[in-house]
Design an enzyme around this catalytic site. Structure first.
Site, PDB file in Angstrom:
ATOM      1  N   ASP A 107       2.946  -9.343   5.604  1.00  0.00           N
ATOM      2  CA  ASP A 107       2.618 -10.312   6.644  1.00  0.00           C
ATOM      3  C   ASP A 107       3.411 -11.573   6.305  1.00  0.00           C
ATOM      4  O   ASP A 107       3.007 -12.381   5.475  1.00  0.00           O
ATOM      5  CB  ASP A 107       1.109 -10.596   6.643  1.00  0.00           C
ATOM      6  N   CYS A 147      -8.489   4.789   2.783  1.00  0.00           N
ATOM      7  CA  CYS A 147      -9.033   5.904   2.028  1.00  0.00           C
ATOM      8  C   CYS A 147      -8.056   6.261   0.918  1.00  0.00           C
ATOM      9  O   CYS A 147      -6.988   5.663   0.799  1.00  0.00           O
ATOM     10  CB  CYS A 147      -9.298   7.120   2.924  1.00  0.00           C
ATOM     11  N   ASP A 180       0.502 -10.992   1.478  1.00  0.00           N
ATOM     12  CA  ASP A 180      -0.620 -10.286   2.079  1.00  0.00           C
ATOM     13  C   ASP A 180      -0.058  -8.996   2.665  1.00  0.00           C
ATOM     14  O   ASP A 180       0.849  -9.031   3.493  1.00  0.00           O
ATOM     15  CB  ASP A 180      -1.231 -11.186   3.184  1.00  0.00           C
ATOM     16  N   ILE A 181      -0.564  -7.877   2.182  1.00  0.00           N
ATOM     17  CA  ILE A 181      -0.105  -6.591   2.719  1.00  0.00           C
ATOM     18  C   ILE A 181      -1.336  -5.857   3.232  1.00  0.00           C
ATOM     19  O   ILE A 181      -2.340  -5.757   2.526  1.00  0.00           O
ATOM     20  CB  ILE A 181       0.607  -5.744   1.644  1.00  0.00           C
ATOM     21  N   ASP A 182      -1.227  -5.387   4.450  1.00  0.00           N
ATOM     22  CA  ASP A 182      -2.403  -4.887   5.134  1.00  0.00           C
ATOM     23  C   ASP A 182      -2.099  -3.505   5.717  1.00  0.00           C
ATOM     24  O   ASP A 182      -1.085  -3.336   6.397  1.00  0.00           O
ATOM     25  CB  ASP A 182      -2.717  -5.877   6.267  1.00  0.00           C
ATOM     26  N   GLY A 239      -6.395  -3.834   2.399  1.00  0.00           N
ATOM     27  CA  GLY A 239      -5.108  -4.348   1.956  1.00  0.00           C
ATOM     28  C   GLY A 239      -5.180  -5.010   0.597  1.00  0.00           C
ATOM     29  O   GLY A 239      -6.182  -4.922  -0.104  1.00  0.00           O
ATOM     30  N   GLY A 241     -10.673  -6.270  -0.275  1.00  0.00           N
ATOM     31  CA  GLY A 241     -12.059  -5.971   0.088  1.00  0.00           C
ATOM     32  C   GLY A 241     -12.165  -5.003   1.236  1.00  0.00           C
ATOM     33  O   GLY A 241     -13.221  -4.466   1.527  1.00  0.00           O
ATOM     34  N   ARG A 242     -11.017  -4.786   1.915  1.00  0.00           N
ATOM     35  CA  ARG A 242     -11.108  -3.846   3.006  1.00  0.00           C
ATOM     36  C   ARG A 242      -9.887  -2.937   3.054  1.00  0.00           C
ATOM     37  O   ARG A 242      -9.888  -1.842   2.531  1.00  0.00           O
ATOM     38  CB  ARG A 242     -11.265  -4.575   4.325  1.00  0.00           C
ATOM     39  N   GLU A 272      -7.569 -27.697  -1.213  1.00  0.00           N
ATOM     40  CA  GLU A 272      -8.406 -27.386  -0.058  1.00  0.00           C
ATOM     41  C   GLU A 272      -9.105 -26.041  -0.228  1.00  0.00           C
ATOM     42  O   GLU A 272      -8.484 -25.043  -0.600  1.00  0.00           O
ATOM     43  CB  GLU A 272      -7.576 -27.318   1.232  1.00  0.00           C
TER      44      GLU A 272
HETATM   45 ZN   LIG Z   1      -6.547   6.679   4.949  1.00  0.00          ZN
END
Ligand SMILES: [Zn+2]
Lengths: 463, 495
Positions: A346, A149, A130-132, A185, A182-183, A66
């Site tokens: 997560d 950052c 998944d680690i965020d 995590g 991409g952001r 999928e």
């Molecule tokens: Zn930071």
């Protein structure tokens, strides 16, 4: 994610990049998918050798996977299935999804799921994590929410190291891909055949194995430490964390400078007297402080010394047998480190076979950043602000074209245009981390099928 | 021989053991001898135990319900006995029954000793237990997937995919293995009983065996037969062809041909489908698609959907209706447009021959069934047809309900599949492929339902045949949702 879907301008401030027309991430995606997205590599991975001429290769394997497209406007199109890389590439270019998720391999093609009713079931899927960083908001001082950052990256770096090492040394997995999401995590894909076939129960067991941090309670992290001896797996993680704690996390996050973070940290000390003793020591330190040393580290060293002195004192006065009183004292230093830096997974993503997870090489719609592979040995040096963006990559394409033009325009661009951009390094990393090792595992998996098929053939059963 | 205590001197367990012994003594002469007995007595005990186990197997192999009950009792007995085994007996047992548990030799143990000690400490095991375990370490190495609970609670040492399990922690795993092996043995025995016993033996043993089993449990088919989980709208046609009795197969055929069924037929078939485990949503899907295009969707919703939900207890009085038994169905007499009731009563001989021929019933048995129907023995006729369709010598209990016919059919089919699969598995292991042969925790538990391995094989069958056609038509199931929603959502077609 408040700013999802908003059109963010792609940064074009790099002076060496020729001035490209300013376009939004969404507007840039058709070009990205046409020239930069390494679809062949992605499909090569997900075919697991079934795209080969091997007698046991299952030509329908890829078609049972999928894919879920997120179209602009947060429209989810689930149960997409494609017979091969070309069909996947065609659909991606035609529909230009803002995001592509990868789901499980089902018992039948997801396109035919209605025909099979309850017989349509997920049959295999990579084990994923998944680690965020948003889950660390209570312990990071540099920002919150979608923020990331160089100061909070050490938290991700240490998480990658701990989980990666655990998966290899404790569970024996070998084919592990880490990806920057991409952001804010990281994602992890465990691709060993044995991992792909794990039932949900075993996935839950692995997730629990790594879940030393179990959420928050009364302003403190729940760390399930009991007694005075840690499980070897927890001890291994604590070893990695103690090192990172003083080297990167403590100075980067400035956890012991006066402020709410420091107050919260002191609450992990088991009694008020100890907190007072630590504050007293810090006061003394400040009078004779060596100005070149980082205050966070010197304060940590003092805190450690105070706790250890207290342990010695207790042992002397009450005897080492006074285990109950000593245990919280002996645990508290590790508890502080684990509470602030142990990987926060997560859990739900890992527990179920049929959970979707964003594909590598997607572009984050808000940041324009590409989800590039991460190599655990180099994770400390990874800079989340330096990853290629759709804008920077398109700029590189233009620069390459301009260079060819300047040389007379005789040279032809490569058939895969991304080879002239920073994407080439990301793809090379993907090959190193995953594809190279998988080739052998795929052959072994197919050979295994041959052995079973031969054995069944020899049975001569006529059912 | 020196007397030894139960390793686990749990009062409840001891009481249970006494009870089980009493139960066994009632059926058989042999009871468990106290563990202080001499070696020869012990041997005799083991022999008596083995014989009793096999005699009971024989008695309890004959229906799924009996097998399930027997399995539960034997597993409990086994658990208690295993906890008293001594070291050498453990090794011997494991070597024979569960070679996948590799004993860790002392050299290897030394390399993990410290970590094993830490694991026990971190789990707050008592000093006594830690000391005893470390003084005489008996550890086994198993794939971590066999001990998900221990992994989940971090109560085990893991090294490169293997868990180091102490003998104490091993007991539940071995019980699971035992369960699987007894379960398979029961299925095999049931098959052999039917196939191999000569008629005179059958006559001699049958009453004895039947009476043994009947003392504890009588199967009841008024309820549901939902143990086969693969029943869906999509699988009904295939299930019907293979497993439905004629009264239901006939309704399926008529429904499909006429795109309609009158009330009596809808009830008879609908309650049966519910009984075999067709979920309500699937039932709505099935009837809706069968009634289309003759009945448009909105008309279907108005006229028929209510009644289907009603049968599932979701409307009106909310009664949970059960499927009809033969005695009810035989009495149904309808008009010319009705197809419900018992076909052995309602169809004429030509129609009956044709219908059974389509089901590939043996000619001899067709004639037998027609003859019995002529004499008014409709249930016996149905049993003859069952034997002819399934190629079994004699159906031991006769047909009393469509659900029973279906369950028997599924069981026979599952056992045949299991035999094929197990044979394949064994051969594969022989070819050096042992590592893949069921390392998942599901493998041990699969035997629970008497013919569990067969169930798994059944469920795999439609999936295996489900290799999709060439290019995929574009899927246009558009769905809106908040960011992140698809991550949590489960596929609509799944459960
Ligand atoms: Zn930071």
């Amino acid at each position: 994610m408040a700013d999802t879907g908003k059109r963010q301008r792609v940064d074009q401030d790099g002076a060496d990049v020729p001035a490209a027309p300013k376009i939004s991430v969404q507007e840039a995606m058709p070009q990205y998918y046409a020239k930069l997205f390494p679809c062949q590599h992605l499909a090569k991975w997900l075919a697991y050798g079934n795209d080969s001429k091997h007698a046991q290769a299952d030509a329908h394997f890829f078609n049972r996977r999928e894919f879920c497209f997120t179209l602009p406007g947060d429209i989810f199109v689930r149960y997409q299935a494609f017979k091969d890389a070309a069909a996947l590439q065609e659909a991606i270019q035609r529909r230009c999804p803002a995001k592509i998720d990868i789901g499980p391999v089902y018992s039948a093609s997801p396109a035919d799921r209605h025909k099979f009713g309850a017989a349509f079931q997920p049959v295999e899927r990579e084990l994923v994590f998944d680690i965020d960083l948003t889950d660390y908001d209570d312990v990071r001082t540099c920002g919150s929410g979608g923020h990331i950052c160089a100061r909070c990256w050490p938290l991700m770096a240490v998480a990658v190291k701990i989980i990666d090492q655990g998966l290899r040394e404790e569970f024996g997995f070998q084919h592990i891909l880490w990806v920057y999401s991409g952001r804010r995590g990281v994602h992890c894909w465990v691709c060993d055949p044995s991992a792909r076939q794990l039932p949900d129960e075993a996935r839950g067991a692995i997730a629990n194995w790594f879940a030393v941090y179990k959420g928050h309670e009364e302003g403190k992290a729940k760390i399930g430490l009991v007694g005075t001896t840690k499980h070897p797996a927890v001890e291994r993680a604590a070893g990695i964390l103690r090192e990172a704690w003083v080297e990167t996390i403590l100075p980067a996050q400035r956890l012991l400078e006066d402020g709410p973070a420091c107050e919260a940290l002191l609450r992990y000390l088991p009694d008020e007297g100890l907190v007072a003793a630590v504050r007293e020591q810090w006061k003394k330190d400040s009078r004779k402080r060596n100005m070149t040393a980082d205050v966070n580290i010197s304060r940590w060293r003092s805190l450690e010394a105070v706790v250890k002195a207290k342990i010695g004192e207790e042992k002397k006065s009450k005897g080492a047998a006074n285990y109950k009183a000593l245990a919280p004292l002996e645990r508290c230093l590790d508890e502080i480190v684990l509470a602030h830096a142990y990987p926060r997974l997560d859990m739900e993503v890992s527990k179920k076979m049929n959970h979707l997870l964003k594909a590598p090489f997607c572009v984050h719609p808000a940041t324009g950043k590409v989800c590039v592979p991460l190599e655990p040995p180099a994770v400390d040096a990874f800079d989340p602000d330096a990853v290629p963006t759709v804008g920077s990559l398109l700029g590189e394409l233009q620069a390459a074209a301009a260079a060819r033009e300047a040389e007379g325009g005789d040279a032809k661009p490569p058939s895969e245009p991304w080879r002239e951009t920073a994407m080439a390094e990301a793809v090379a990393s993907f090959e190193r981390c995953l594809l190279a090792g998988l080739a052998g595992a795929n052959r072994e998996e197919l050979a295994q099928r041959t052995r079973v098929a031969v054995a069944v053939g020899q049975m001569g059963v006529d059912f | 021989m020196e007397a030894h205590k139960l390793r686990n001197p749990n009062k409840e367990d001891s009481e249970l053991l006494v009870k089980l012994n009493a139960l066994k003594a009632k059926h058989m002469k042999g009871a468990l001898v106290p563990s202080s007995a001499s070696a020869s007595t012990k041997e005799e005990e083991a022999r008596a135990d083995l014989i009793s186990h096999y005699v009971l197997r024989l008695a309890y192999c004959r229906t799924a319900e009996l097998r399930k009950w027997f399995l539960a009792q034997e597993c409990e007995m086994f658990r208690l006995k295993f906890s008293k085994y001594e070291a050498a007996e453990h090794e011997a047992f494991l070597a024979v029954h569960a070679p996948q548990y590799k004993a860790v030799d002392s050299a290897e143990f030394e390399s993990v000793r410290d970590d094993v000690y830490k694991v026990m400490h971190s789990c707050l095991e008592s000093k006594d237990i830690i000391q005893r375990t470390m003084a005489a370490p008996h550890f086994y190495k198993v794939a971590w997937t066999r001990v998900p609970e221990l992994v989940s609670q971090r109560r085990v040492l893991l090294r490169r995919g293997f868990a180091y399990v102490s003998r104490e922690a091993l007991a539940p795993l071995v019980v699971a293995e035992f369960r699987a092996s007894v379960s398979k043995g029961l299925s095999d025995m049931a098959r052999r009983w039917r196939q191999m016993f000569p008629a005179e033996e059958e006559q001699r043993l049958q009453p004895l065996v039947a009476s043994l089993a009947n003392r504890s449990l009588v199967a009841d088919y008024s309820g549901v037969a939902t143990k086969y989980g693969d029943v869906s709208a999509a699988s009904l046609q295939q299930l019907s062809a293979r497993h439905f009795p004629l009264c239901m197969g006939h309704l399926m055929t008529q429904l499909h041909a006429e795109k309609h069924l009158r009330h009596g037929g809808r009830q008879q078939l609908g309650l049966f489908l519910k009984g075999i485990g067709l979920p309500m949503e699937e039932a709505l899907l099935f009837w809706r698609s069968e009634f289309a295009p003759r009945t448009p969707n909105d008309q279907f919703d108005k006229q028929y959907a209510y009644n289907i939900r009603h049968n599932y207890g979701r409307e009106g009085k909310r009664t949970d209706y059960t499927a009809h038994k033969c005695t009810t169905i035989v009495c149904f007499s309808g008009g010319p447009g009705d197809h419900h009731g018992c076909p052995y009563r309602r169809l004429d001989e030509t129609q009956l021959r044709q219908a059974l021929g389509r089901l590939k019933c043996e000619d001899r048995k067709i004639e037998e069934a027609v003859a019995k129907a002529r004499e008014g023995h409709y249930q016996l006729a149905c049993a003859s047809a069952f034997e002819g369709i399934h190629r079994v010598p004699e159906m031991d209990v006769g047909v009393s309900a469509p659900l029973q016919y279906y369950t028997e059919s599924r069981r026979i089919h599952a056992e045949r599949e299991a035999t094929a699969a197990q044979g394949a598995g064994a051969a594969a292991a022989g070819a050096g492929a042992g590592a893949a042969a069921g390392t998942g925790p599901g493998a041990a538990g699969a035997g629970a339902g008497g013919s569990g391995a067969g169930d798994a094989a059944m469920e795999a069958a439609p999936a295996g045949g489900a290799t999709p056609g060439a290019p995929t038509p574009p899927q246009r199931g558009l769905k809106r949702g908040p960011e992140g929603a698809p991550l949590g959502s489960t596929p609509g077609a799944g459960r």
